[in-house]
Design a protein around this motif. Structure first.
Motif, PDB file in Angstrom:
ATOM      1  N   VAL A 259       1.843   3.781 -28.297  1.00  0.00           N
ATOM      2  CA  VAL A 259       1.663   4.741 -29.391  1.00  0.00           C
ATOM      3  C   VAL A 259       0.478   5.651 -29.068  1.00  0.00           C
ATOM      4  CG1 VAL A 259       1.150   5.007 -31.848  1.00  0.00           C
ATOM      5  CG2 VAL A 259       2.610   3.127 -31.063  1.00  0.00           C
ATOM      6  N   ASP A 260       0.703   6.972 -29.102  1.00  0.00           N
ATOM      7  CA  ASP A 260      -0.369   7.905 -28.763  1.00  0.00           C
ATOM      8  C   ASP A 260      -0.750   8.780 -29.953  1.00  0.00           C
ATOM      9  OD1 ASP A 260       1.872   9.433 -28.928  1.00  0.00           O
ATOM     10  OD2 ASP A 260       1.695  10.375 -26.949  1.00  0.00           O
ATOM     11  N   VAL A 261      -0.464   8.265 -31.156  1.00  0.00           N
ATOM     12  CA  VAL A 261      -0.865   8.977 -32.372  1.00  0.00           C
ATOM     13  C   VAL A 261      -1.730   8.050 -33.217  1.00  0.00           C
ATOM     14  CG1 VAL A 261       1.197  10.418 -32.412  1.00  0.00           C
ATOM     15  CG2 VAL A 261       1.216   8.231 -33.635  1.00  0.00           C
ATOM     16  N   ASP A 262      -2.438   8.624 -34.153  1.00  0.00           N
ATOM     17  CA  ASP A 262      -3.268   7.854 -35.078  1.00  0.00           C
ATOM     18  C   ASP A 262      -2.374   7.385 -36.230  1.00  0.00           C
ATOM     19  OD1 ASP A 262      -4.986   6.970 -37.092  1.00  0.00           O
ATOM     20  OD2 ASP A 262      -6.572   8.365 -36.506  1.00  0.00           O
ATOM     21  N   LEU A 263      -2.019   6.101 -36.232  1.00  0.00           N
ATOM     22  CA  LEU A 263      -1.091   5.586 -37.247  1.00  0.00           C
ATOM     23  C   LEU A 263      -1.665   5.701 -38.653  1.00  0.00           C
ATOM     24  CD1 LEU A 263       0.361   2.415 -35.469  1.00  0.00           C
ATOM     25  CD2 LEU A 263       1.481   4.607 -35.854  1.00  0.00           C
ATOM     26  N   ASP A 264      -2.974   5.504 -38.794  1.00  0.00           N
ATOM     27  CA  ASP A 264      -3.588   5.629 -40.116  1.00  0.00           C
ATOM     28  C   ASP A 264      -3.442   7.059 -40.645  1.00  0.00           C
ATOM     29  OD1 ASP A 264      -4.360   2.977 -40.235  1.00  0.00           O
ATOM     30  OD2 ASP A 264      -6.304   3.357 -39.282  1.00  0.00           O
ATOM     31  N   GLU A 265      -3.611   8.048 -39.740  1.00  0.00           N
ATOM     32  CA  GLU A 265      -3.449   9.446 -40.142  1.00  0.00           C
ATOM     33  C   GLU A 265      -2.000   9.723 -40.552  1.00  0.00           C
ATOM     34  OE1 GLU A 265      -3.915  13.967 -38.284  1.00  0.00           O
ATOM     35  OE2 GLU A 265      -4.190  12.194 -37.025  1.00  0.00           O
ATOM     36  N   ILE A 266      -1.041   9.193 -39.783  1.00  0.00           N
ATOM     37  CA  ILE A 266       0.371   9.395 -40.099  1.00  0.00           C
ATOM     38  C   ILE A 266       0.717   8.752 -41.440  1.00  0.00           C
ATOM     39  CG2 ILE A 266       2.740   8.918 -39.365  1.00  0.00           C
ATOM     40  CD1 ILE A 266       1.307  11.018 -37.687  1.00  0.00           C
ATOM     41  N   ARG A 267       0.172   7.557 -41.701  1.00  0.00           N
ATOM     42  CA  ARG A 267       0.435   6.885 -42.982  1.00  0.00           C
ATOM     43  C   ARG A 267      -0.137   7.700 -44.140  1.00  0.00           C
ATOM     44  NH1 ARG A 267      -0.934   2.079 -39.889  1.00  0.00           N
ATOM     45  NH2 ARG A 267       0.963   0.819 -39.558  1.00  0.00           N
ATOM     46  N   GLN A 268      -1.320   8.259 -43.925  1.00  0.00           N
ATOM     47  CA  GLN A 268      -1.938   9.080 -44.971  1.00  0.00           C
ATOM     48  C   GLN A 268      -1.089  10.319 -45.258  1.00  0.00           C
ATOM     49  OE1 GLN A 268      -5.889  10.401 -44.075  1.00  0.00           O
ATOM     50  NE2 GLN A 268      -6.289  11.144 -46.149  1.00  0.00           N
ATOM     51  N   LEU A 269      -0.594  10.960 -44.199  1.00  0.00           N
ATOM     52  CA  LEU A 269       0.254  12.134 -44.373  1.00  0.00           C
ATOM     53  C   LEU A 269       1.543  11.758 -45.103  1.00  0.00           C
ATOM     54  CD1 LEU A 269      -0.199  13.807 -40.870  1.00  0.00           C
ATOM     55  CD2 LEU A 269      -1.055  14.651 -43.070  1.00  0.00           C
ATOM     56  N   TYR A 270       2.074  10.571 -44.786  1.00  0.00           N
ATOM     57  CA  TYR A 270       3.294  10.119 -45.465  1.00  0.00           C
ATOM     58  C   TYR A 270       3.032   9.944 -46.954  1.00  0.00           C
ATOM     59  CZ  TYR A 270       6.620   6.880 -47.477  1.00  0.00           C
ATOM     60  OH  TYR A 270       7.511   6.289 -48.326  1.00  0.00           O
ATOM     61  N   HIS A 271       1.947   9.253 -47.284  1.00  0.00           N
ATOM     62  CA  HIS A 271       1.657   9.003 -48.700  1.00  0.00           C
ATOM     63  C   HIS A 271       1.418  10.312 -49.453  1.00  0.00           C
ATOM     64  CE1 HIS A 271       1.744   4.706 -48.410  1.00  0.00           C
ATOM     65  NE2 HIS A 271       0.772   4.653 -47.507  1.00  0.00           N
ATOM     66  N   GLN A 272       0.786  11.280 -48.803  1.00  0.00           N
ATOM     67  CA  GLN A 272       0.567  12.580 -49.442  1.00  0.00           C
ATOM     68  C   GLN A 272       1.906  13.278 -49.689  1.00  0.00           C
ATOM     69  OE1 GLN A 272      -2.062  14.564 -46.724  1.00  0.00           O
ATOM     70  NE2 GLN A 272      -3.904  13.454 -47.414  1.00  0.00           N
ATOM     71  N   ALA A 273       2.782  13.243 -48.691  1.00  0.00           N
ATOM     72  CA  ALA A 273       4.094  13.865 -48.850  1.00  0.00           C
ATOM     73  C   ALA A 273       4.896  13.163 -49.929  1.00  0.00           C
ATOM     74  CB  ALA A 273       4.847  13.830 -47.518  1.00  0.00           C
ATOM     75  N   HIS A 274       4.802  11.837 -49.961  1.00  0.00           N
ATOM     76  CA  HIS A 274       5.535  11.060 -50.978  1.00  0.00           C
ATOM     77  C   HIS A 274       5.034  11.403 -52.375  1.00  0.00           C
ATOM     78  CE1 HIS A 274       7.841   7.754 -52.659  1.00  0.00           C
ATOM     79  NE2 HIS A 274       6.757   7.295 -53.250  1.00  0.00           N
ATOM     80  N   ALA A 275       3.713  11.542 -52.519  1.00  0.00           N
ATOM     81  CA  ALA A 275       3.125  11.857 -53.824  1.00  0.00           C
ATOM     82  C   ALA A 275       3.581  13.228 -54.304  1.00  0.00           C
ATOM     83  CB  ALA A 275       1.598  11.788 -53.735  1.00  0.00           C
ATOM     84  N   ARG A 276       3.628  14.208 -53.371  1.00  0.00           N
ATOM     85  CA  ARG A 276       4.072  15.547 -53.744  1.00  0.00           C
ATOM     86  C   ARG A 276       5.566  15.530 -54.149  1.00  0.00           C
ATOM     87  NH1 ARG A 276       0.809  17.013 -49.250  1.00  0.00           N
ATOM     88  NH2 ARG A 276       2.663  17.085 -47.907  1.00  0.00           N
TER      89      ARG A 276
END
Length: 281
Positions: A259-276
């Motif tokens: 994995v070459d991405v920041d999983l915590d950052e991706i999870r945060q982006l997911y939760h933000q998108a889900h909230a919107r």
């Protein structure tokens, strides 16, 4: 039973097909036991093929040779064809056309070999150029006899480039072949498979056996082995081939890339998108 060891032809091993059984149950008491093994192997093959496709470091070439009606199409349909078609392709080699005949006998073969991450299945193959051309006297012995070493060199190039090579001969009896010809005659859905040439080839049964025996002795190598698989029972054939393919893929051990991405950052982006999404609905 260790199918890989049981049916593998060793380098320089002399083979007599007349003494090798075509109809067996092996270790299975019931047909359903063999089918269960195949089903489990297919799951393993699918999973590891996916990993290999994503990894893109290795590839696999599966060569199928057999007398007519021995079950190459059925094996592909019921076992090998279960792989993801994005990373797997079948090549049915027919009589070479004019353009192909104008080149060396491996020209049409080489561009069909699998690229990294892919699986290629050859339904008949480059071995026709030391089999049918020999039995039917299409080229002189001085030509086809030199091709064994050329084939070994060709397969050596593939393995050196990260391609594993498995070669299967589906071994059926003439009695079983004739019974399958009858099934085709009796089933209108299979009439398209009927070919008068298939019956003509039966007259050369022994000659083809001798040709195959020389192929096995001269072209079964450590890195590109031949397997002679009893094929009178279709379910047993499937269990054997699927077991060997699954074991080979396990040995290749393809890995998912790191994995070459920041999983915590991706999870945060997911939760933000889900909230919107929740707010808008």
């Amino acid at each position: 039973m260790n199918f890989e060891s049981e049916y593998r032809i060793r380098p320089n091993q002399q083979v007599s097909l007349d003494t090798i059984e075509t109809r067996t149950r092996g270790p299975f008491e019931r047909k359903s036991d063999g089918k269960a093994v195949t089903e489990e192997n297919v799951k393993v093959i699918r999973d590891l093929q996916y990993r290999m496709f994503v990894e893109r470091e290795q590839s696999l070439l599966i060569v199928l040779q057999a007398p007519d009606a021995a079950g190459k199409d059925g094996l592909i349909r019921k076992v090998l064809g279960k792989m993801n078609p994005q990373g797997c392709r079948t090549y049915p080699f027919k009589v070479p056309n004019e353009t192909e005949l104008a080149h060396d006998f491996l020209w049409r073969i080489h561009h069909c070999t699998p690229s990294k991450g892919k699986v290629a299945i050859f339904n008949r193959s480059h071995y026709e150029d030391v089999l049918v051309v020999r039995v039917e006297n299409l080229v002189p012995k001085s030509v086809w006899s030199k091709r064994f070493e050329l084939i070994n060199d060709f397969e050596r190039i593939l393995t050196a480039n990260g391609t594993r090579v498995l070669k299967f001969y589906l071994h059926i009896s003439p009695e079983e072949q004739l019974e399958r010809f009858k099934e085709r005659l009796d089933n209108p859905d299979k009439h398209w498979k009927l070919n008068a040439g298939d019956y003509e080839s039966r007259r050369h049964w022994d000659a083809f056996h001798r040709a195959y025996e020389e192929v096995f002795q001269k072209c079964s190598t450590e890195d590109a082995p031949w397997y002679v698989v009893p094929a009178d029972r279709k379910w047993y054939r499937n269990a054997v081939v699927s077991s060997i393919v699954a074991k080979t893929l396990r040995d290749m051990a393809p890995q998912l890339p790191p994995v070459d991405v920041d999983l915590d950052e991706i999870r945060q982006l997911y939760h933000q998108a889900h909230a919107r999404q929740q707010e808008s609905s």
